[in-house]
Design an enzyme around this catalytic site. Structure first.
Site, PDB file in Angstrom:
ATOM      1  N   GLY A  26       0.820  -1.312  -0.080  1.00 21.96           N
ATOM      2  CA  GLY A  26       0.107   0.029   0.037  1.00 21.96           C
ATOM      3  C   GLY A  26       0.804   1.160  -0.140  1.00 21.96           C
ATOM      4  N   SER A  27       2.166   1.326  -0.464  1.00 21.90           N
ATOM      5  CA  SER A  27       2.944   2.408  -0.378  1.00 21.90           C
ATOM      6  C   SER A  27       2.399   3.367  -1.416  1.00 21.90           C
ATOM      7  CB  SER A  27       4.405   2.334  -0.595  1.00 21.90           C
ATOM      8  OG  SER A  27       4.745   1.775  -1.882  1.00 21.90           O
ATOM      9  N   ASN A  28       1.869   3.049  -2.443  1.00 19.34           N
ATOM     10  CA  ASN A  28       1.504   4.171  -3.295  1.00 19.34           C
ATOM     11  C   ASN A  28      -0.010   4.573  -3.130  1.00 19.34           C
ATOM     12  OD1 ASN A  28       3.221   4.236  -5.946  1.00 19.34           O
ATOM     13  ND2 ASN A  28       3.194   2.053  -5.630  1.00 19.34           N
ATOM     14  N   ARG A  79     -13.626 -14.107 -12.902  1.00 19.26           N
ATOM     15  CA  ARG A  79     -13.311 -12.805 -12.945  1.00 19.26           C
ATOM     16  C   ARG A  79     -14.185 -11.993 -13.167  1.00 19.26           C
ATOM     17  NH1 ARG A  79      -7.667 -13.062 -12.887  1.00 19.26           N
ATOM     18  NH2 ARG A  79      -6.816 -14.928 -14.287  1.00 19.26           N
ATOM     19  N   ILE A 106      -6.079  -9.954 -12.759  1.00 13.51           N
ATOM     20  CA  ILE A 106      -6.481  -9.688 -14.077  1.00 13.51           C
ATOM     21  C   ILE A 106      -7.785  -9.075 -13.873  1.00 13.51           C
ATOM     22  CG2 ILE A 106      -6.804 -10.168 -16.359  1.00 13.51           C
ATOM     23  CD1 ILE A 106      -4.253 -12.057 -16.021  1.00 13.51           C
ATOM     24  N   HIS A 123       2.709   0.059 -12.933  1.00  8.75           N
ATOM     25  CA  HIS A 123       3.757  -1.268 -13.481  1.00  8.75           C
ATOM     26  C   HIS A 123       5.106  -0.959 -13.147  1.00  8.75           C
ATOM     27  CE1 HIS A 123       4.341  -5.198 -15.166  1.00  8.75           C
ATOM     28  NE2 HIS A 123       5.289  -4.648 -15.840  1.00  8.75           N
ATOM     29  N   ASP A 157      -5.845  -6.070 -22.837  1.00  7.93           N
ATOM     30  CA  ASP A 157      -4.410  -6.722 -23.026  1.00  7.93           C
ATOM     31  C   ASP A 157      -3.598  -6.230 -21.801  1.00  7.93           C
ATOM     32  OD1 ASP A 157      -4.620  -8.030 -25.173  1.00  7.93           O
ATOM     33  OD2 ASP A 157      -3.637  -6.763 -26.646  1.00  7.93           O
ATOM     34  N   ALA A 187      10.487   5.673  -7.165  1.00  6.87           N
ATOM     35  CA  ALA A 187      10.317   6.450  -8.591  1.00  6.87           C
ATOM     36  C   ALA A 187       8.561   6.676  -8.721  1.00  6.87           C
ATOM     37  CB  ALA A 187      11.131   5.786  -9.757  1.00  6.87           C
TER      38      ALA A 187
HETATM   39  C1  GAR Z   1       4.270  -1.330  -7.148  1.00  8.00           C
HETATM   40  O1  GAR Z   1       5.468  -1.299  -7.050  1.00  8.00           O
HETATM   41  C2  GAR Z   1       3.446  -1.527  -8.389  1.00  8.00           C
HETATM   42  O2  GAR Z   1       4.272  -1.313  -9.373  1.00  8.00           O
HETATM   43  C3  GAR Z   1       3.314  -3.208  -8.449  1.00  8.00           C
HETATM   44  O3  GAR Z   1       3.078  -3.492  -7.210  1.00  8.00           O
HETATM   45  C4  GAR Z   1       3.640  -2.643  -6.339  1.00  8.00           C
HETATM   46  C5  GAR Z   1       2.669  -2.314  -5.258  1.00  8.00           C
HETATM   47  O4  GAR Z   1       3.257  -1.806  -4.198  1.00  8.00           O
HETATM   48  N1  GAR Z   1       2.306  -3.617  -9.406  1.00  8.00           N
HETATM   49  C6  GAR Z   1       2.685  -4.546 -10.200  1.00  8.00           C
HETATM   50  O5  GAR Z   1       3.356  -5.273 -10.201  1.00  8.00           O
HETATM   51  C7  GAR Z   1       1.502  -5.087 -11.184  1.00  8.00           C
HETATM   52  N2  GAR Z   1       1.592  -5.748 -12.206  1.00  8.00           N
HETATM   53  P1  GAR Z   1       2.385  -0.887  -3.072  1.00  8.00           P
HETATM   54  O6  GAR Z   1       1.638  -2.038  -2.583  1.00  8.00           O
HETATM   55  O7  GAR Z   1       3.742  -0.563  -1.964  1.00  8.00           O
HETATM   56  O8  GAR Z   1       1.967   0.301  -3.585  1.00  8.00           O
END
Ligand code: GAR
Length: 206
Positions: A26-28, A79, A106, A123, A157, A187
């Site tokens: 959950g950092s984002n 899904r 997905i 991503h 896709d 980043a």
């Molecule tokens: C992020 O780094 C994101 O790029 C990746 O999951 C992480 C979640 O981090 N997403 C994928 O790999 C999607 N294919 P977070 O939970 O700390 O935000």
């Protein structure tokens, strides 16, 4: 940490209404909340969808009084069924955007068509390189010297929709998965307000 100069959402407009879908740390998600609190982006986080009650994202939502919907994919036969449930829960929020911040499932046309051009995925690679599972390990295995992160629109896709924003991250000879992931995530956090602004402006300008 943030790049306020890059954000372009006018403060006079109504806040962007955003839901987050997250399965992990959950950092984002936390970065998005911080950006809204500090007015770096003019947005309101309306809800979290998570499939994991042990996730950091779930705890962050609870700590910040964000309405949370725990939808374990194991409880759905397909899904599509899960996507209908997500829509049922989110439809009351009049969302502008959905941010997939580490959503490790997905999604189908059911969700993508409902929120056409409004679902953003983060991503951990410079797309179109290293789509799919464990993009960080893919980059290490390929021995490339630069990887990064991408914010893109979700289309059927996987990892293929329109790119909104990217940042490059060099790979050092001593990097391992952990060290590279840390720098890629830094980043991602730095780029987040810019990416949300780009997507938000596109939605508001129709
Ligand atoms: C992020 O780094 C994101 O790029 C990746 O999951 C992480 C979640 O981090 N997403 C994928 O790999 C999607 N294919 P977070 O939970 O700390 O935000």
């Amino acid at each position: 940490m943030f790049s306020p100069a890059l954000t372009t959402i006018s403060k006079s407009k109504d806040p962007l209404r955003i839901a987050v879908m997250a399965s992990g740390k959950g950092s984002n998600f936390a970065t998005l909340l911080k950006c809204t609190e500090k007015n770096i982006i003019n947005a309101k986080v309306c809800a979290l969808i998570t499939n994991n009650s042990d996730s950091g994202a779930f705890k962050i939502a609870k700590d910040n009084q964000i309405r949370t919907y725990l939808l374990n994919h194991k409880n759905y036969n397909t899904r599509e069924e899960l996507d209908y449930k997500i829509i049922e829960n989110l439809s009351k929020y009049s969302l502008d955007l959905i941010l997939m911040a580490g959503w490790m499932r997905i999604v189908t046309n059911i969700l993508i068509d409902k929120y056409k051009n409004r679902i953003i995925n983060i991503h951990p690679s410079l797309l179109p390189s290293f789509k799919g599972f464990d993009a960080i390990q893919q980059a290490l295995d390929a021995k490339v010297k630069i990887t990064g992160c991408t914010y893109h629109i979700v289309v059927p896709d996987v990892d293929s929709g329109k790119i909104l924003a990217q940042a490059a991250v060099p790979i050092n000879s001593i990097d391992n998965h952990h060290s590279l992931k840390e720098r890629i995530q830094a980043a991602e956090h730095k780029l987040l307000p810019y990416a949300i602004s780009i997507a938000g402006n596109a939605i508001r300008e129709g």
